[in-house]
Design a protein around this motif. Structure first.
Motif, mmCIF file in Angstrom:
data_model
loop_
_atom_site.group_PDB
_atom_site.id
_atom_site.type_symbol
_atom_site.label_atom_id
_atom_site.label_comp_id
_atom_site.label_asym_id
_atom_site.label_seq_id
_atom_site.Cartn_x
_atom_site.Cartn_y
_atom_site.Cartn_z
ATOM 1 N N TRP A 147 30.612 -5.835 16.906
ATOM 2 C CA TRP A 147 31.147 -7.255 16.401
ATOM 3 C C TRP A 147 31.541 -8.091 17.934
ATOM 4 O O TRP A 147 31.424 -9.227 17.755
ATOM 5 C CB TRP A 147 32.010 -7.118 15.220
ATOM 6 C CG TRP A 147 32.844 -8.720 14.608
ATOM 7 C CD1 TRP A 147 31.944 -9.682 14.608
ATOM 8 C CD2 TRP A 147 34.038 -8.725 14.992
ATOM 9 N NE1 TRP A 147 32.472 -10.709 14.297
ATOM 10 C CE2 TRP A 147 34.615 -10.366 13.920
ATOM 11 C CE3 TRP A 147 35.305 -7.839 14.751
ATOM 12 C CZ2 TRP A 147 35.494 -10.569 13.913
ATOM 13 C CZ3 TRP A 147 36.833 -8.526 14.244
ATOM 14 C CH2 TRP A 147 36.228 -10.206 14.097
ATOM 15 N N HIS A 151 31.566 -14.050 14.275
ATOM 16 C CA HIS A 151 31.735 -13.769 15.216
ATOM 17 C C HIS A 151 33.466 -13.731 15.869
ATOM 18 O O HIS A 151 34.071 -15.350 14.666
ATOM 19 C CB HIS A 151 31.593 -14.336 16.430
ATOM 20 C CG HIS A 151 31.737 -13.580 18.000
ATOM 21 N ND1 HIS A 151 33.138 -14.171 18.884
ATOM 22 C CD2 HIS A 151 31.926 -12.412 18.464
ATOM 23 C CE1 HIS A 151 32.881 -13.570 20.181
ATOM 24 N NE2 HIS A 151 32.270 -12.741 19.359
ATOM 25 N N VAL A 194 25.969 -13.479 16.005
ATOM 26 C CA VAL A 194 26.425 -12.406 15.085
ATOM 27 C C VAL A 194 26.529 -12.551 13.928
ATOM 28 O O VAL A 194 26.187 -11.817 13.287
ATOM 29 C CB VAL A 194 28.125 -12.552 15.867
ATOM 30 C CG1 VAL A 194 29.092 -11.925 15.545
ATOM 31 C CG2 VAL A 194 27.890 -12.220 17.514
ATOM 32 N N LEU A 230 29.021 -8.944 21.276
ATOM 33 C CA LEU A 230 27.726 -8.914 21.070
ATOM 34 C C LEU A 230 27.105 -10.143 21.421
ATOM 35 O O LEU A 230 26.109 -10.087 21.917
ATOM 36 C CB LEU A 230 27.725 -8.828 19.370
ATOM 37 C CG LEU A 230 25.734 -9.575 18.844
ATOM 38 C CD1 LEU A 230 25.559 -8.340 17.380
ATOM 39 C CD2 LEU A 230 25.678 -11.327 18.657
#
Length: 274
Positions: free
Chosen positions: A252, A137, A122, A255
């Motif tokens: 977010w 993340h 991420v 992902l």
């Protein structure tokens, strides 16, 4: 004092330092830009940070409470609480402590690339990399608590009264190394990480993969053979070829799930679900 009040009391200094670091480096980026960044992605990044900081503090508080309840004490204390005076107390002591912390971070960071990549991806998926848009993340605090704070808690650096200064230095550094500003550390990059050095770590170019893991000093990368010192004009594009960066809070959070499925359609899928 309630648990919420305790968490807020501990989170407030971190929130203040984080806001100061993000504001300062965003101002520097706007005054001395290296590349153009969109306002939308800056605002998305700020929204993510507004969630990330309190979530982190809750997780760290729970980890600390568990560690205290178990009663495990440090196995080793690195003595750094010397009789610092003047500039040494303000600069030298926190830098010394940051070097020790960065040693643990270096190995934690390498472990993320080896064993928790879809979550760390991420952070690496970000194509418009800047101070406000340098988030991790939501699971990052969990990994940090188990694989970074735990070993750090077993080997303590006794820094005396330098903790506030060290906190500010580490936050500023972590923000600066992601900043697309023309300002850099120049020759000091031999020892300290800057935005050009860390840019290599986020590069899309395969030759840069798994390089420059340190966040504060280049020392550990040089010692363990992962250093790549950029040429004067070397400023690679960032992100991941196989998936787009998050463009919403939902993107977010989910992902890592979409990245796990992977494949050539992952980037297109990312755009469809956001």
């Amino acid at each position: 004092m309630t648990l919420f009040a305790e968490i807020w009391a501990e989170a407030r200094p971190v929130a203040i330092v984080s806001a100061f670091s993000l504001s300062l480096m965003t101002a520097v980026e706007l005054l001395f830009p290296r590349e153009k960044q969109s306002l939308h992605q800056r605002l998305t990044g700020l929204g993510i940070w507004a969630l990330y900081v309190p979530i982190s503090m809750v997780i760290f508080k729970l980890f600390h409470a568990l560690w205290v309840a178990i009663g495990i004490r440090p196995l080793l204390t690195v003595p750094m609480s010397f009789d610092w005076t003047g500039i040494a107390a303000i600069v030298v002591a926190p830098i010394a402590a940051a070097l020790v912390y960065d040693f643990f971070f270096y190995w934690f960071h390498r472990a993320q690339h080896a064993f928790a990549w879809r979550f760390h991806a991420v952070h690496h998926s970000i194509r418009e990399l800047n101070a406000a848009n340098s988030y991790h993340h939501v699971s990052e605090p969990i990994f940090q608590a188990v694989f970074l704070l735990l070993p750090v808690s077993l080997i303590v650096t006794d820094t005396g009264p330098t903790v506030p200064a060290m906190l500010i230095i580490l936050h500023l550094q972590a923000t600066f190394i992601h900043s697309p500003t023309s300002i850099n550390l120049g020759p000091l990059r031999v020892f300290f990480c800057d935005n050009r050095f860390h840019r290599i770590h986020h590069s899309l170019e395969e030759k840069h993969f798994d390089k420059n893991f340190g966040a504060f000093t280049t020392l550990w990368d040089r010692l363990f053979g992962t250093a790549w010192f950029p040429a004067r004009s070397e400023w690679p594009a960032t992100g991941l070829a196989e998936i787009d960066q998050p463009r919403s809070l939902r993107g977010w959070i989910d992902l890592p799930i979409r990245f796990r499925r992977g494949g050539p359609d992952a980037a297109a899928e990312s755009a469809l679900v956001q």
